[in-house]
Design an enzyme around this catalytic site. Sequence first.
Site, mmCIF file in Angstrom:
data_model
loop_
_atom_site.group_PDB
_atom_site.id
_atom_site.type_symbol
_atom_site.label_atom_id
_atom_site.label_comp_id
_atom_site.label_asym_id
_atom_site.label_seq_id
_atom_site.Cartn_x
_atom_site.Cartn_y
_atom_site.Cartn_z
ATOM 1 N N CYS A 81 39.876 52.901 45.168
ATOM 2 C CA CYS A 81 40.346 51.655 45.782
ATOM 3 C C CYS A 81 40.096 51.661 47.293
ATOM 4 C CB CYS A 81 41.800 51.400 45.387
ATOM 5 S SG CYS A 81 42.234 49.663 45.546
ATOM 6 N N HIS A 179 42.716 52.683 40.024
ATOM 7 C CA HIS A 179 43.513 53.863 40.387
ATOM 8 C C HIS A 179 43.694 54.829 39.219
ATOM 9 C CE1 HIS A 179 44.971 52.307 44.295
ATOM 10 N NE2 HIS A 179 44.902 51.125 43.704
ATOM 11 N N GLU A 181 44.528 57.692 39.400
ATOM 12 C CA GLU A 181 45.636 58.589 39.760
ATOM 13 C C GLU A 181 46.977 58.047 39.271
ATOM 14 O OE1 GLU A 181 43.917 56.665 41.750
ATOM 15 O OE2 GLU A 181 45.011 56.005 43.532
HETATM 16 N N1 GLN Z 1 43.260 46.202 49.735
HETATM 17 C C1 GLN Z 1 43.324 47.564 50.180
HETATM 18 C C2 GLN Z 1 42.362 47.849 51.321
HETATM 19 O O1 GLN Z 1 41.677 47.027 51.751
HETATM 20 C C3 GLN Z 1 43.034 48.520 49.049
HETATM 21 C C4 GLN Z 1 44.157 48.479 48.039
HETATM 22 C C5 GLN Z 1 44.398 49.753 47.304
HETATM 23 O O2 GLN Z 1 43.920 50.836 47.660
HETATM 24 N N2 GLN Z 1 45.229 49.661 46.291
HETATM 25 O O3 GLN Z 1 42.292 48.936 51.786
#
Ligand code: GLN
Length: 199
Positions: A81, A179, A181
């Site tokens: 992410c 994710h 994790e």
């Molecule tokens: N929107 C977040 C960002 O720009 C990422 C979101 C996440 O890691 N759950 O870093």
Amino acid sequence: MASPSIGVFALQGDFREHLHALSELGVDAVAVRRPEELARCDALVIPGGESTTMYKLARTFELFEPLVDRIGAGMPTFGTCAGMIMLADRIVDGIVGQETLGGLDITVRRNAFGRQVDSFEGNISFDGFAEPVHAVFIRAPWVEQVTDGVEVLAAIDEGPAAGRIVAVRQDNVMATSFHPEVGNDLRIHEYFVDYVRQS
Ligand code: GLN
């Protein structure tokens, strides 16, 4: 590498979940907040969290350049992410001046799935896995563009975002927009750990 030390970037984000997943796989998992800690690691995970905060903290704690150097030198690296955003060479909808570490020759769109669908879950097929992965997306990016050297590991199967790329790998660097994790499915961490052990 028989028993690698895998670091988890721990200045921001859900690094504890990654440390837990790696420990479950019997790996020496180390929180990385300082250059000396990074230097002792054979591989690195960059967690989910907030990429705009991550790059600023990486600068403040003088981890930014060492990270760029290690990733460029071939250290196995896995981002989830926000970690995917950190590893993308180019981003769309970043904040002004937002820097990334790079490593993946891709363009990533931040918060790509839109505010109405901030967070969602769904099953997706993942390259080489017999059973689909139950993927959790939280204000997730997607991969807007890949170049020839980039392997697509997963894309959204159905719905309005069908076809959107959500997991990639290029040489020593891999990333997912969801994710792994979160939850008890360790297969994607295992995929990364297997690669680290072979390198
Ligand atoms: N929107 C977040 C960002 O720009 C990422 C979101 C996440 O890691 N759950 O870093």
